[in-house]
Design a protein around this motif. Structure first.
Motif, short mmCIF file in Angstrom:
data_model
loop_
_atom_site.label_atom_id
_atom_site.label_comp_id
_atom_site.label_asym_id
_atom_site.label_seq_id
_atom_site.Cartn_x
_atom_site.Cartn_y
_atom_site.Cartn_z
N MET A 1 0.82 -1.20 0.00
CA MET A 1 0.00 0.00 0.00
C MET A 1 0.86 1.25 0.00
O MET A 1 1.90 1.30 0.65
N ASN A 2 0.40 2.26 -0.70
CA ASN A 2 1.09 3.55 -0.72
C ASN A 2 0.41 4.50 0.25
O ASN A 2 -0.80 4.71 0.18
N ILE A 3 1.22 5.06 1.15
CA ILE A 3 0.67 5.91 2.20
C ILE A 3 1.22 7.33 2.08
O ILE A 3 2.41 7.51 1.79
N LEU A 4 0.35 8.29 2.31
CA LEU A 4 0.77 9.69 2.32
C LEU A 4 0.61 10.21 3.75
O LEU A 4 -0.44 10.02 4.37
N VAL A 5 1.68 10.81 4.28
CA VAL A 5 1.60 11.41 5.62
C VAL A 5 1.87 12.90 5.49
O VAL A 5 2.92 13.29 4.95
N ILE A 6 0.95 13.72 5.97
CA ILE A 6 1.15 15.17 5.93
C ILE A 6 1.73 15.61 7.27
O ILE A 6 1.18 15.29 8.33
N GLY A 7 2.84 16.36 7.20
CA GLY A 7 3.49 16.88 8.41
C GLY A 7 4.98 16.58 8.37
O GLY A 7 5.45 15.84 7.50
N GLY A 8 5.71 17.13 9.33
CA GLY A 8 7.16 16.94 9.27
C GLY A 8 7.86 17.09 10.60
O GLY A 8 8.99 17.57 10.67
N GLY A 9 7.21 16.67 11.69
CA GLY A 9 7.86 16.78 13.00
C GLY A 9 8.10 15.43 13.63
O GLY A 9 7.98 14.38 12.97
N GLY A 10 8.43 15.44 14.92
CA GLY A 10 8.69 14.20 15.64
C GLY A 10 7.46 13.31 15.68
O GLY A 10 7.56 12.08 15.62
#
Ligand code: AMP
Ligand code: GLY
Length: 421
Positions: A1-10
């Motif tokens: 599965m291809n997943i998209l995660v929005i954000g860029g922190g810990g």
């Protein structure tokens, strides 16, 4: 599965690592991610607030599931947009994200549905706000209505502080539009507990409780920050209190959102204070907490992707979401000067950390090196059978992480240990 995660922190790093435990996950894109996340996902330089950019990217790729983690894109309607083009998402739509996007909305919701919270008044007229505080006892709490990077809350110890805070928000526009309307509320006391929960708008499943450390310096001194460290579970949050919260706060909140025609699906974060008069809501967040996620997800035993998909499909009742009996501690390593001015661009290195690990927050890659690039640079996380062991391991591992200008609190979890005695 291809997943998209929005954000860029810990927090996003912790989410990505946990999603990768599912064997079906073949590819993860992080928008924008960061230099440390790049070890675990393909980072694409599209900002989390760039909703048009996110939508275009999603259209151009085959995405099976998306996770929108930060408050800004949720409040701006990233989930509405992505679902609108047929991409299944974890996270509330804009209407439901209002529970964090407007403190006035959330306070009025609690009043209407009898959910325990601090007494308050709302103002859009500065003179009225000033007259109001002149009649009140101090300390008093002044909050900007909208999102303000976690800095829109001022605890005024004196009338002068209260007046200055009101003027700063309403006349000087310190938080832009977010401060043109304000909430003034009663000052509560008691230990604070963060409870993140999964909800599909039908059932609500609390995760293991945690405790944040918001001040920059040891002993809860210094300025408020985005969070300098966390522990889970929170020893103040007993089974008895959890039951009270479920009946008086968690279920009523989910029901209230349904009744308002804003069903909430995603992670609903309850910031609670255990006051002498019982647990009360300090704030709601429409998302996973940062750095709470960094201690909560490592203790989660049920598959995260499956849980998120069940939330999206309103099938959470079919799943048993389990957490381990152990504990976890996260020590945030920040750039000296944070939350004020600081220098970045220093190489981050670490020795063998055993079974402790790093979630990167403010980091970038240059010439295959990972460099500091933000105020909160990374979190060092360790698990243990007991809280004491988790804390010891997180600090031992913290000594093995190096970058110039680094600092971290030395007392993360100490208050929790004392309270658990
Ligand atoms: P918030 O951004 O609403 O979570 O507020 C930040 C912090 O301010 C909280 O974690 C509390 O420590 C403190 N705070 C907020 N509201 C109150 C209140 N009514 N009484 C006492 N402390 C508060
Ligand atoms: N740690 C508090 C928050 O995520 O807002």
């Amino acid at each position: 599965m291809n997943i998209l995660v929005i954000g860029g922190g810990g927090r996003e790093h912790a989410i990505i690592k946990k999603l990768k435990e599912n064997k079906k996950v073949t590819h993860i894109w992080a928008l924008p991610g960061n230099g440390g996340i790049a070890e675990d996902a393909e980072c694409v330089n599209i900002g989390a607030k760039d909703i048009d950019g996110i939508e275009s990217f999603a259209k151009a790729h085959t995405i099976d599931f998306a996770v929108v983690a930060p408050d800004d894109p949720l409040v701006l309607g990233a989930v509405d947009r992505l679902e609108g083009i047929g991409i299944k998402c974890f996270g509330p739509n804009a209407a439901a994200a209002e529970i964090e996007g407007s403190k006035i909305f959330s306070k009025n919701l609690m009043k209407k549905y009898n959910i325990p919270t601090a007494e308050y008044e709302t103002f859009d007229d500065m003179e009225k706000a000033l007259s109001y505080v002149r009649e009140k006892e101090m300390p008093i709490v002044i909050k900007a209505d909208g999102l303000a990077l976690g800095k829109g809350v001022i605890i005024a110890q004196t009338l002068t502080d209260a007046e200055n805070a009101i003027r700063m928000m309403m006349a000087d526009g310190a938080f832009g539009k977010s401060g043109s309307r304000i909430v003034i509320e009663e000052f509560l006391t008691g230990p604070e507990v963060s409870v993140l929960s999964f909800t599909d708008s039908k059932v609500v499943v609390p995760m293991v409780s945690s405790m944040d450390h918001k001040r920059a310096l040891d002993g809860d001194m210094g300025l408020n920050t985005g969070g300098m460290g966390t522990i889970a579970p929170n020893p103040c949050y007993t089974k008895e209190i959890a039951d009270i919260c479920m009946e008086t706060i968690f279920k009523p909140t989910v029901d209230a959102m349904n009744k308002e025609g804003r069903p909430f699906k995603g992670c609903l974060y309850f910031g609670l204070m255990l006051t002498p008069k019982g647990p009360k809501v300090i704030e709601y967040n429409c998302r996973f907490g940062d750095p709470e996620t960094q201690v909560v997800l490592p203790l989660m035993e049920t598959d995260l992707l499956e849980t998120m998909m069940a939330v999206r499909d309103e099938k959470l009742a079919d799943l048993e979401v389990k957490f381990s009996d152990g504990a976890a501690c996260c020590v945030v390593h920040a750039s000296k000067g944070y939350p004020g001015k600081y220098d970045t661009g220093f190489e981050i290195t670490h020795e063998d950390m055993g079974d402790a690990f790093i979630y990167y927050a403010g980091a970038k890659t240059e010439d295959k090196k990972v460099l500091s690039a933000g105020g909160r640079v990374l979190g060092v996380v360790a698990k243990g059978d007991t809280l004491k062991k988790a804390i010891e391991k997180a600090y031992e591992a913290s000594g093995k992480v190096h970058f110039e200008n680094a600092f971290y609190r030395k007392d993360i979890g100490q208050k929790a240990l004392e309270l658990s005695k």
